[in-house]
Write a protein that holds these residues in place. Structure first.
Motif, PDB file in Angstrom:
ATOM      1  N   GLY A 188     111.148  54.712  23.975  1.00  0.00           N
ATOM      2  CA  GLY A 188     109.859  55.332  23.726  1.00  0.00           C
ATOM      3  C   GLY A 188     109.385  56.116  24.928  1.00  0.00           C
ATOM      4  O   GLY A 188     109.893  55.951  26.046  1.00  0.00           O
ATOM      5  N   ALA A 189     108.404  56.979  24.692  1.00  0.00           N
ATOM      6  CA  ALA A 189     107.858  57.788  25.777  1.00  0.00           C
ATOM      7  C   ALA A 189     107.266  56.871  26.852  1.00  0.00           C
ATOM      8  O   ALA A 189     106.529  55.933  26.557  1.00  0.00           O
ATOM      9  N   GLY A 190     107.604  57.159  28.126  1.00  0.00           N
ATOM     10  CA  GLY A 190     107.072  56.363  29.228  1.00  0.00           C
ATOM     11  C   GLY A 190     107.814  55.071  29.486  1.00  0.00           C
ATOM     12  O   GLY A 190     107.476  54.334  30.416  1.00  0.00           O
ATOM     13  N   LYS A 191     108.823  54.742  28.664  1.00  0.00           N
ATOM     14  CA  LYS A 191     109.596  53.519  28.854  1.00  0.00           C
ATOM     15  C   LYS A 191     110.780  53.780  29.779  1.00  0.00           C
ATOM     16  O   LYS A 191     111.273  54.895  29.902  1.00  0.00           O
ATOM     17  N   LEU A 192     111.239  52.716  30.429  1.00  0.00           N
ATOM     18  CA  LEU A 192     112.372  52.835  31.341  1.00  0.00           C
ATOM     19  C   LEU A 192     113.673  52.370  30.704  1.00  0.00           C
ATOM     20  O   LEU A 192     114.735  52.935  30.967  1.00  0.00           O
ATOM     21  N   GLU A 193     113.611  51.325  29.877  1.00  0.00           N
ATOM     22  CA  GLU A 193     114.811  50.733  29.325  1.00  0.00           C
ATOM     23  C   GLU A 193     115.270  51.469  28.064  1.00  0.00           C
ATOM     24  O   GLU A 193     114.467  51.788  27.196  1.00  0.00           O
ATOM     25  N   TRP A 194     116.572  51.714  27.971  1.00  0.00           N
ATOM     26  CA  TRP A 194     117.167  52.283  26.780  1.00  0.00           C
ATOM     27  C   TRP A 194     117.608  51.169  25.846  1.00  0.00           C
ATOM     28  O   TRP A 194     118.168  50.166  26.275  1.00  0.00           O
ATOM     29  N   GLN A 195     117.342  51.354  24.544  1.00  0.00           N
ATOM     30  CA  GLN A 195     117.733  50.386  23.542  1.00  0.00           C
ATOM     31  C   GLN A 195     118.912  50.939  22.738  1.00  0.00           C
ATOM     32  O   GLN A 195     118.829  52.052  22.204  1.00  0.00           O
ATOM     33  N   PRO A 196     120.021  50.190  22.645  1.00  0.00           N
ATOM     34  CA  PRO A 196     121.169  50.704  21.883  1.00  0.00           C
ATOM     35  C   PRO A 196     120.830  50.851  20.405  1.00  0.00           C
ATOM     36  O   PRO A 196     120.169  50.002  19.811  1.00  0.00           O
ATOM     37  N   LEU A 197     121.282  51.942  19.806  1.00  0.00           N
ATOM     38  CA  LEU A 197     121.057  52.211  18.386  1.00  0.00           C
ATOM     39  C   LEU A 197     122.311  51.960  17.564  1.00  0.00           C
ATOM     40  O   LEU A 197     122.344  51.120  16.676  1.00  0.00           O
TER      41      LEU A 197
END
Length: 447
Positions: free
Chosen positions: A282-291
């Protein structure tokens, strides 16, 4: 002092806190009959909204009035696959006063189809045409429709019973059928199609309820219909270039968090084999979530090119997207790939009022949804009515010049809001100063 306080309060109450500002407006072209029109909302225009749920969407007329509208997601559409085949027909003759079906003698070919059908000689009075025997043995599909054509001399309604058999010995009653041909003035109305129950049968027997009116058939066809639901329609974006890239990793940022159904990656020409993984945040987030992960390729197979350039996401909300390429497959070349993203299609249905041209307006961050349920917008609405509405067409994306104007208008609107809040704060400070001054003012002693 009290008079000044009243003036300031009146000014503050009269000043609007927020004025509706639609940063983006695109023209609509109308086709077909109104007063209701249906717009397939292009994803490029949807991306100009301030909210992913389109609460800030409005439809305006030339007078600037907001029109009543409804939003609906595209749904799965039924598709009919139709197979037809001509069949042989043989007359069924029997005594005019008999109630039972005519007795017949048949001769079959080596493949089981009928070669000859003749009446049994019973010697009971005049033999008249009682009906027809249809040979559908070569059509191994469920029977849903029967199409008949008959001699032009026979007009009016023709009613008959329909029976089915696989061995010409045992017959099952199906539905009653009716065909019609009516002429008046210079026009002719025909009903040539008869409903069948969708079961298999090798032979059909048609027995006319009024044998004296049985027509001479000219053609007979059986129809099989296979129904299936197509996937809901998707709205695709224009190609999107990555906002940042390095070897083996590319990133995109969407203007909204959108429920993506598919991502299509532009593959370079030539042979391509690329194991990939997708992540989001999400905008402003640091962590990437695998899709998800998948395999993209462009390869020759059996003398043809086989292409797999799409990745399924099934409605996952995404604003920032990261694509990583496994280098063991050889990568995607030196050029950064563009992508196209797809969401489930949204339809805007509105009731035209006032003067054209009509416009679609989006981009008011403070707006609340004004959409109505479809059943309220269209009294007596049924889903089958949707396809018959007039059609509205919007540009596939917001034109660049219009986007620049929208950005400028949004910037001006932001400064206007800042100015309004400044006026409010000054007014509040002034009121506080007045109140403090009144509290500190010494009371006058009475003597």
């Amino acid at each position: 002092m009290n008079k000044c306080l009243s003036i300031v309060l009146a000014a503050l109450l009269a000043a609007p806190l927020v004025q509706a500002e639609y940063a983006t407006q695109v023209p609509l072209k109308l086709e077909g009959e109104g007063p209701w029109y249906r717009l397939e909302l292009p994803l490029g225009v949807q991306m100009a909204a301030s909210h992913a749920d389109l609460r800030d969407l409005r439809v305006l007329n030339a007078e600037g009035e907001e029109l009543a509208y409804a939003l609906t997601l595209g749904s799965a559409q039924p598709e009919e696959k139709r197979q037809e085949a001509a069949v042989k027909w043989f007359p069924l003759r029997g005594p005019a006063d008999a109630q039972a079906a005519p007795a017949i003698r048949v001769q079959r070919g080596t493949n089981g189809t009928l070669v000859e059908v003749a009446p049994e000689q019973t010697g009971q009075g005049e033999q008249i045409l009682r009906g027809w025997l249809l040979d559908a043995s070569a059509f191994d599909e469920p029977l849903h429709r029967l199409l008949l054509d008959w001699s032009a001399e026979q007009e009016g309604f023709q009613r008959f019973t329909i029976e089915a058999s696989d061995d010409l010995q045992h017959w099952q009653r199906w539905e009653d059928g009716q065909i019609a041909r009516l002429s008046f003035a210079d026009e002719r109305v025909e009903q040539r199609e008869v409903e069948l129950p969708g079961a298999k049968a090798r032979y059909l027997r048609l027995l006319w309820q009024a044998p004296q009116q049985a027509p001479a058939l000219l053609a007979a066809r059986v129809v099989s219909i296979e129904s299936q639901d197509l996937a809901p329609p998707l709205a695709w974006s224009v190609p999107l270039s990555p906002t940042s890239s390095k070897v083996g990793e590319y990133r995109w940022e969407l203007p909204l968090s959108l429920p993506l159904e598919k991502v299509r990656v532009q593959l370079p020409p030539g042979n391509v084999l690329a194991p990939v993984s997708l992540s989001s945040r999400g905008a402003g987030k640091l962590e990437w979530q695998p899709l998800t992960s998948g395999l993209l390729y462009r390869l020759p197979q059996d003398g043809k090119e086989t292409l797999q350039d799409q990745i399924e996401l099934w409605g996952t909300p995404v604003q920032q997207l990261r694509l990583r390429i496994d280098a063991r497959g050889g990568g995607l070349g030196s050029e950064a790939p563009a992508i196209r993203v797809a969401v489930r299609g949204t339809q805007v249905v509105f009731l035209a009022r006032g003067s054209a041209p009509y416009r679609l307006a989006l981009g008011d961050a403070s707006a609340r949804s004004a959409a109505l349920p479809l059943g309220t917008l269209i009294p007596g609405y049924e889903p089958k009515h949707l396809a018959g509405l007039g059609r509205a067409v919007a540009p596939d994306e917001v034109p660049a010049a219009m986007r620049q104007v929208a950005d400028a208008a949004q910037s001006a609107a932001d400064w206007k809001r800042i100015g309004l809040w400044g006026v409010l704060l000054v007014g509040v400070a002034l009121l506080g100063g007045m109140a403090f001054s009144l509290l500190r003012k010494p009371e006058v002693s009475e003597h």
